[in-house]
Design an enzyme around this catalytic site. Structure first.
Site, PDB file in Angstrom:
ATOM      1  N   ASP A  63       0.812  -1.223   0.000  1.00 10.36           N
ATOM      2  CA  ASP A  63       0.000   0.000   0.000  1.00 10.36           C
ATOM      3  C   ASP A  63       0.848   1.277   0.000  1.00 10.36           C
ATOM      4  O   ASP A  63       0.617   2.196   0.799  1.00 10.36           O
ATOM      5  CB  ASP A  63      -0.929   0.048   1.223  1.00 10.36           C
ATOM      6  CG  ASP A  63      -1.619  -1.267   1.509  1.00 10.36           C
ATOM      7  OD1 ASP A  63      -1.908  -1.991   0.546  1.00 10.36           O
ATOM      8  OD2 ASP A  63      -1.877  -1.566   2.693  1.00 10.36           O
ATOM      9  N   GLU A 113     -11.154  -0.910  -3.106  1.00  6.59           N
ATOM     10  CA  GLU A 113     -10.428  -0.168  -2.077  1.00  6.59           C
ATOM     11  C   GLU A 113      -9.307   0.642  -2.741  1.00  6.59           C
ATOM     12  O   GLU A 113      -9.219   0.728  -3.965  1.00  6.59           O
ATOM     13  CB  GLU A 113      -9.835  -1.140  -1.057  1.00  6.59           C
ATOM     14  CG  GLU A 113      -8.864  -2.153  -1.676  1.00  6.59           C
ATOM     15  CD  GLU A 113      -8.509  -3.289  -0.742  1.00  6.59           C
ATOM     16  OE1 GLU A 113      -9.216  -3.479   0.279  1.00  6.59           O
ATOM     17  OE2 GLU A 113      -7.534  -4.012  -1.034  1.00  6.59           O
TER      18      GLU A 113
END
Length: 325
Positions: free
Chosen positions: A37, A207
């Site tokens: 991420d 997401e």
């Protein structure tokens, strides 16, 4: 004997220097360790990456950062933020987002992986005087601590619009919201119609939202598929406003079965002076089956003559050296 040892030392040093000089590509991953991420930004003519420490949730109690002058050599800044300094956070410190404002650095993060409004956690904000921290809790509680429009409060991205307004774009569980940030980043400000959280979820969204502006158009990007699976990928849309509407155009980042699996949850670096774009993302090596074994990588991102993003070619080589001087 002493002379020979000295001679050997200089020979090895010269060889090491020669090898270092021969390095012309970053290689992938760009730094060692299980990290995911990644939030990539440019501060003070340096490249910075703020990733998730990829481990079981209970071990995700800190965030590291990495800096580079050339995209090739990265310096680790350990524990720029730790749950020890965030009283309400105790696990699952995820997916940081960072912005500089008024000579302060604001690090947004998710924590605790809350599954309902009955649990404590959500999206927090930390602040520091330097990119490497140390960061301290900015408001002493989550900025967003509950579900709105079905969006789990995780995976935040902070976007500065052309008029100077800052927005927070976030959401898991296949829902994405946008909200206006106050100038001190301590609260959210309702839109003119009185609504605080506006849903902008495009088709396929799961997401990891990200947004940037190019040639007056708003490019909205997100991750699709399951984060532990081979279908994890990045898609995008283009609109005339940060509020959309966003109609899905297609995928631009996905796995290459010959190189790595599950390429997704990304950010973008733009070298404005040289008009160079890079995508920074995580992927899983072919040798790994553990869902948390993810590495941070970088590759070139480019556009066609219509302004559409070309499919990204994921590589083992990474990118060439590029300083910001």
């Amino acid at each position: 004997m002493k002379f020979l040892r000295t001679l050997l030392f200089f020979a090895l040093s010269s060889a090491s220097a020669a090898i270092a000089q021969q390095k012309i590509n970053s290689g992938n991953p760009i730094f060692k360790g299980w990290y995911a991420d990644p939030e990539a930004v440019i501060f003070n003519k340096q490249y910075w990456v703020y990733p998730t420490y990829s481990a079981p949730y209970k071990e995700q109690v800190f965030l590291d950062a990495f800096s580079s002058n050339d995209l090739l050599n990265w310096k680790k800044h350990p524990h720029v933020l730790d749950t020890a300094g965030v009283k309400w956070a105790n696990k699952a410190m995820w997916a940081p987002a960072i912005v500089e404002k008024d000579r302060k650095y604001y690090l947004f993060f998710g924590a605790n992986d809350i599954q309902s409004d009955k649990e404590s956690g959500g999206i927090g904000v930390a602040v520091a005087d330097r990119p490497e921290g140390p960061y301290k809790d900015h408001i002493g509680k989550p900025l967003i601590d509950s579900f709105h429009n079905g969006a789990q409060p995780i995976d935040q991205f902070v976007f500065k619009d052309k008029d100077g307004q800052y927005y927070i774009i976030y959401g898991g569980w296949q829902h994405c919201n946008i909200a206006r940030l106050s100038t001190d980043f301590k609260t959210l400000i309702p839109f003119k119609d009185g609504i605080t959280y506006k849903e902008i979820t495009p088709e396929g969204y799961v997401e990891g939202p990200y947004m940037f502006v190019r040639n007056g158009k708003y490019y909205f990007m997100w991750s699709e598929g399951g984060w532990t699976g081979p279908d994890y990928s990045v898609a995008y849309a283009i609109a005339d406003s940060p509020m959309g509407p966003f109609k899905r155009i297609g995928k631009i980042l996905k796995q290459d079965p010959g190189i790595a699996r599950g390429a997704g949850h990304h950010s973008v670096i733009y070298n404005r002076k040289k008009d160079l774009w890079y995508i920074v993302y995580h992927r899983r090596p072919l040798t790994e089956t553990d869902g948390n074994h993810r590495e941070t990588c970088i590759d070139v991102m480019s556009f066609d003559e219509k302004g559409l993003i070309k499919p990204v070619v994921i590589t083992k080589e990474g990118v060439k050296a590029q300083r910001l001087d």
